[in-house]
Design a protein around this motif. Structure first.
Motif, PDB file in Angstrom:
ATOM      1  N   TYR A 370       0.827  -1.216   0.000  1.00 14.23           N
ATOM      2  CA  TYR A 370       0.000   0.000   0.000  1.00 14.23           C
ATOM      3  C   TYR A 370       0.858   1.263   0.000  1.00 14.23           C
ATOM      4  O   TYR A 370       0.540   2.230   0.677  1.00 14.23           O
ATOM      5  N   ARG A 371       1.982   1.203  -0.747  1.00  7.29           N
ATOM      6  CA  ARG A 371       2.913   2.332  -0.713  1.00  7.29           C
ATOM      7  C   ARG A 371       2.207   3.649  -1.079  1.00  7.29           C
ATOM      8  O   ARG A 371       2.304   4.637  -0.362  1.00  7.29           O
ATOM      9  N   LEU A 372       1.447   3.608  -2.189  1.00  3.67           N
ATOM     10  CA  LEU A 372       0.802   4.851  -2.651  1.00  3.67           C
ATOM     11  C   LEU A 372      -0.198   5.356  -1.628  1.00  3.67           C
ATOM     12  O   LEU A 372      -0.231   6.539  -1.301  1.00  3.67           O
ATOM     13  N   GLN A 373      -1.005   4.388  -1.102  1.00  2.00           N
ATOM     14  CA  GLN A 373      -2.017   4.789  -0.134  1.00  2.00           C
ATOM     15  C   GLN A 373      -1.364   5.381   1.114  1.00  2.00           C
ATOM     16  O   GLN A 373      -1.796   6.410   1.637  1.00  2.00           O
ATOM     17  N   ILE A 377      -1.766   8.990   2.618  1.00  2.00           N
ATOM     18  CA  ILE A 377      -2.240   9.281   3.974  1.00  2.00           C
ATOM     19  C   ILE A 377      -1.231  10.176   4.699  1.00  2.00           C
ATOM     20  O   ILE A 377      -1.596  11.146   5.372  1.00  2.00           O
ATOM     21  N   CYS A 378       0.086   9.820   4.519  1.00  2.00           N
ATOM     22  CA  CYS A 378       1.133  10.623   5.184  1.00  2.00           C
ATOM     23  C   CYS A 378       1.077  12.064   4.677  1.00  2.00           C
ATOM     24  O   CYS A 378       1.182  13.008   5.461  1.00  2.00           O
ATOM     25  N   ALA A 379       0.905  12.191   3.342  1.00  2.00           N
ATOM     26  CA  ALA A 379       0.868  13.553   2.782  1.00  2.00           C
ATOM     27  C   ALA A 379      -0.324  14.312   3.360  1.00  2.00           C
ATOM     28  O   ALA A 379      -0.200  15.474   3.756  1.00  2.00           O
ATOM     29  N   ALA A 380      -1.485  13.588   3.433  1.00  2.00           N
ATOM     30  CA  ALA A 380      -2.677  14.253   3.983  1.00  2.00           C
ATOM     31  C   ALA A 380      -2.434  14.654   5.431  1.00  2.00           C
ATOM     32  O   ALA A 380      -2.798  15.755   5.868  1.00  2.00           O
ATOM     33  N   LEU A 381      -1.769  13.723   6.192  1.00  2.00           N
ATOM     34  CA  LEU A 381      -1.479  14.030   7.593  1.00  2.00           C
ATOM     35  C   LEU A 381      -0.566  15.239   7.705  1.00  2.00           C
ATOM     36  O   LEU A 381      -0.763  16.120   8.543  1.00  2.00           O
ATOM     37  N   LEU A 382       0.466  15.250   6.820  1.00  2.00           N
ATOM     38  CA  LEU A 382       1.411  16.366   6.852  1.00  2.00           C
ATOM     39  C   LEU A 382       0.698  17.683   6.557  1.00  2.00           C
ATOM     40  O   LEU A 382       0.928  18.692   7.227  1.00  2.00           O
TER      41      LEU A 382
END
Ligand code: ADP
Length: 642
Positions: A370-373, A377-382
Motif C-alpha cells: 500500500y505504498r501509494l495509499q 495518507i502521510c501527505a494528507a497528515l502532513l
C-alpha cells in the motif's frame, strides 16, 4: 466371479437352497433353467466388459526406506503416487511397504520381511516396484533373486553416489539425484558472507552417516573459511539445546533427522519444526523436502520434477517398454529457491541472492502493498499538521495582536485621561481667572472704603456683594467646565441672549473702565434660545476679554457687541479695534493650547467653540471693518427645529 464364488460358500445360502428344493420338487426343472439362463447372461456381460477395458489393473509396490511418513522421502513418494495416477491409463493398485530395518542398519534382519512379501505376492505378482530412498533400493538389489527376479524396478529418490549401478538389472530404471554440494556452500556464503561456523545436524542411522560423509567431503575446500561442527552423535534434545545458543555468524546445515543418537525415531516434519522453533541461527538445507519449513534456501532439486521423471519411467515400464529405451539422466539441482520469510527474518537483501533465484512465501510488507495509499495518507497528515500548525500560529498571533491592541487602547485611554485632566485643569484655571481678578479688585476697593478717612459703608457693601457674586460665578464656572468634560448633558433653559450680554458687560465694567475701552452695544430684539446660562456667559466673556486684551496697545479702543437674528438663529458679534488676527493663524486659533501671548493658555477660544457647538451652533472670526477682528457666533433659536 470372485464375489459369486464367495457367495456360494456362505452356509446360509446353501441351507436355503436345500430347503427350497425339498419343499417344491416339481419346480426343480424350471429353477435349473432360470439359473442356466442367468449364468449365460452373466458370462456374456463379463465377456463384453473384458473386451471394453483397455487392459487389466496394474499392481505397483512403493517400497519406502524407513516408513511412509519420513521426510524427505515422504514428500517425493506422495508426489510420485499422484503423478502415477495421473499418467497411467490403467487402473493402478499402488501398495505401500516400508523397510523398517533401515532405521537400525539391519541387512541380516531382512528375513521376516522377505517372507512376508513372498507370502503376499506369491499368487498375485507385482507389475512394478518403485523404491523410495537408498535403503529400499539396496534391499531390492540384495534380495531380488529371492523375491522379484523379473519385476521391473524404478530406483527413485536416491542420491547418485548411492546407486550400486553394477547391480542394476536390464529392466530397471534409476532416477538419481545429483547433489552439487559445492554450489550449495557457495550460495550459502553468498547470502550470508559473514558466516564463520557451520553446525551440521543429522541423525545416526547408517544412511544419515553416509550423508554426513558427503558433506564432510564437499565442505573440505571451505574449511579455511568455515569451522564445521558435526552433530550426528548427539540425542536430538541435546542438539536442540545447542542450536538455541549458537555464537554469532553461525548457520545450521540441516540434512534431516530420522534416527538420533539416542535411537529415537523422528517421523514427518516434527524434528525440523522443533529445531526451527529454538534455533538462533539461520537454517540451510539442500533437501527440497524441507523447503517452506524454516530453511533459508539455496540450490535444490524440484520435487515435482523428480516425481514426474520417476512416474514417466514407471508408466513406460508398465506399458512394456524396455528399460534401455528409457532415458533417465541424474536430476540436477534446479534454480536456487529461497523462502521470503526467512530472508526477511535474517535481514538478507535480495541483492545477495544468486542470479535466477526464486523467492517463495514472499509476503510483501504493508509498505510494499500500500505504498501509494500510505504515502497519500502521510501527505494528507502532513498537510493537516501544517494547517493545524498554521492555524495555531495564526491564533496565537491574533491573540498577541489583541493583547497588544488592548494594551495600546488602555495606554491611549490613560493618555487621553491625562490629557483630559490637563485640559480640565487648564480650562478651570482659565475660566476662573476672570472672577478671581474681579474678586481681588473689589476686595481692594472694599478695603479702601473701610479706611477711616474714606469710610463709606455703602460702597463697601456694594463691593462685597460683587465679590460674593464673582465667587458664586467662579463656582458655577467650575461646575460648568466639569460637566462639559464629563460629557454630561448641559442644563438647557430658555435664555435671552441680550440679557447674557448685559450681564457680561456688567462683570467686565471695571476692566473696561480701567482699560479705557468704550463700547458700542447694539442689541436687536432677538428670539430666545435654549442653553446653559453660565456656559454661554463664558463664551461672551471670553470673546470680550480677548477683545479688551487685543486693544491694549492700540488707539482708539472700541468694543462693539451686537446681537441679530434671522428668525432661525441668534447671532452675536464681538468686534474690536485691536491688533487683529494674523491671517497665518486664522485656522489655528480655535485649537486647544494655541496662543500668541506670552502668558496665554490657548484655552479660551477652544472652550468657546466646544460650548457653541454643543449648543448646535458655530463660531468663526473675520477681520473687522476698519481694524481689529470680529468674532461671531450663532445659535439656533428656541423655536428652530432641532
Ligand atoms: P489666549 O487668550 O490664552 O491666548 P485664546 O484661545 O483665548 O487663548 O486665544 C488664542 C489666540 O487667538 C490668542 O493668543 C490670540 O493670538 C488670538 N486672539 C484671540 N482673540 C483675539 C482678538 N480679539 N484679536 C486678536 N487676536 C485674538
Amino acid at each position: 466371479m470372485r464375489s459369486a464364488a464367495r457367495a456360494e460358500h456362505r452356509p446360509g445360502f446353501r441351507h436355503k437352497a436345500r430347503l427350497r428344493n425339498a419343499m417344491r420338487p416339481r419346480r426343480r426343472m424350471r429353477v435349473a433353467a432360470t439359473l442356466l439362463s442367468f449364468l449365460l447372461a452373466l458370462t456374456c456381460l463379463l465377456a463384453f466388459a473384458c473386451e471394453a477395458a483397455p487392459a487389466g489393473h496394474k499392481r505397483v509396490m512403493l517400497l519406502h526406506s524407513f516408513g511412509r511418513d519420513f521426510t524427505p522421502w515422504s514428500k517425493y513418494a506422495g508426489a510420485i503416487r499422484a503423478e502415477l495416477s495421473r499418467l497411467a491409463s490403467w487402473p493402478l493398485d499402488i501398495i505401500d511397504h516400508a523397510l523398517v530395518t533401515a532405521r537400525f542398519g539391519g541387512e541380516t534382519r531382512d528375513g521376516p520381511f522377505i517372507a512376508y512379501l513372498q507370502a503376499t505376492y506369491a499368487d498375485d505378482p507385482l507389475d512394478l516396484i518403485v523404491t523410495i530412498g537408498p535403503p529400499a533400493a539396496q534391499f531390492v538389489q540384495r534380495q531380488r533373486l529371492k523375491l522379484f527376479p523379473t519385476t521391473p524396478v524404478v530406483f527413485a529418490v536416491i542420491d547418485e553416489n548411492q546407486v550400486t549401478y553394477v547391480e542394476v538389472a536390464a529392466n530397471d530404471v534409476v532416477v538419481a539425484l545429483r547433489n552439487d554440494l559445492n554450489s550449495f556452500f557457495e550460495s550459502m556464503l553468498r547470502v550470508l558472507p559473514e558466516t564463520k561456523n557451520v553446525i551440521v545436524i543429522t541423525g545416526s542411522s547408517p544412511l544419515e552417516r553416509i550423508w554426513l560423509e558427503d558433506i564432510r567431503r564437499a565442505g573440505a575446500p571451505f574449511e579455511r573459511r568455515l569451522v564445521f561442527t558435526w552433530h550426528d552423535d548427539l540425542p536430538f534434545e541435546e542438539i536442540l539445546k545447542r542450536a538455541a545458543a549458537l555464537p554469532p555468524h553461525s548457520v545450521i546445515l540441516w540434512c534431516g533427522m530420522v534416527v538420533d543418537a539416542a535411537g529415537i525415531v523422528h517421523e514427518g516434519d516434527t524434528a525440523i519444526d522443533k529445531l526451527y522453533a529454538v534455533a538462533n541461527a539461520p537454517i540451510f538445507s539442500y533437501r527440497a523436502a524441507f523447503f517452506g519449513r524454516g530453511i533459508v534456501g539455496g540450490p535444490m532439486h524440484s520435487i515435482s520434477g523428480v516425481s514426474q521423471q520417476t512416474a514417466v519411467a514407471a508408466v513406460r515400464l508398465l506399458a512394456g517398454e524396455k528399460a534401455a529405451d528409457i532415458q533417465s539422466p541424474a536430476v540436477e539441482f534446479g534454480p536456487p529457491k529461497f523462502d521470503g520469510r526467512e530472508l526477511k527474518r535474517w535481514g538478507i537483501p535480495e541483492s545477495r541472492l544468486p542470479p535466477e533465484s526464486e523467492i517463495h512465501f514472499y509476503s510483501p510488507s504493508a509498505w510494499e502493498l500500500y505504498r501509494l495509499q500510505i504515502m497519500g495518507i502521510c501527505a494528507a497528515l502532513l498537510v493537516q499538521v501544517g494547517l493545524i500548525s498554521w492555524l495555531v500560529h495564526e491564533h496565537q498571533r491574533r491573540h498577541l495582536a489583541e493583547i497588544q491592541s488592548r494594551n495600546a487602547i488602555a495606554e491611549l485611554t490613560y493618555m487621553d485621561r491625562i490629557a483630559t485632566a490637563g485640559e480640565l485643569s487648564a480650562s478651570i484655571a482659565h475660566e476662573i481667572n476672570q472672577p478671581l481678578t474681579g474678586i481681588t479688585t473689589r476686595a481692594s476697593a472694599a478695603l479702601h472704603w473701610l479706611a477711616p478717612e474714606t469710610l463709606d459703608v455703602e460702597k463697601v457693601r456694594a463691593a462685597l456683594t460683587q465679590i460674593v457674586a464673582a465667587g458664586e460665578r467662579a463656582g458655577d464656572i467650575v461646575s460648568g467646565v466639569r460637566a462639559m468634560f464629563k460629557n454630561e448633558p448641559a442644563e438647557r433653559t430658555r435664555l435671552d441672549i441680550n440679557q447674557l450680554i448685559r450681564t457680561v458687560l456688567e462683570i467686565v465694567r471695571v476692566e473696561l473702565q480701567n482699560s479705557n475701552v468704550t463700547f458700542d452695544l447694539k442689541l436687536d430684539d432677538v428670539p430666545g434660545i435654549l442653553g446653559d446660562r453660565v456656559q454661554l456667559q463664558q463664551v461672551i466673556l471670553n470673546l470680550v476679554m480677548n477683545a479688551i486684551e487685543s486693544m491694549k496697545s492700540v488707539q482708539p479702543r472700541v468694543l462693539r457687541v451686537h446681537s441679530t437674528s434671522d428668525g432661525a438663529h441668534v447671532r452675536v458679534s464681538v468686534e474690536d479695534t485691536g491688533t487683529g488676527v494674523d491671517p497665518a493663524n486664522i485656522d489655528r486659533i480655535f485649537k486647544t493650547l494655541f496662543t500668541t501671548k506670552s502668558r496665554g493658555m490657548g484655552m479660551g477660544l477652544s472652550i468657546c467653540r466646544s460650548i457653541v457647538e454643543n449648543h448646535g451652533g458655530r463660531i468663526w472670526v473675520s477681520p473687522a471693518a476698519r481694524a481689529g477682528s470680529m468674532f461671531q457666533f450663532e445659535l439656533p433659536t428656541a423655536s428652530a427645529p432641532r
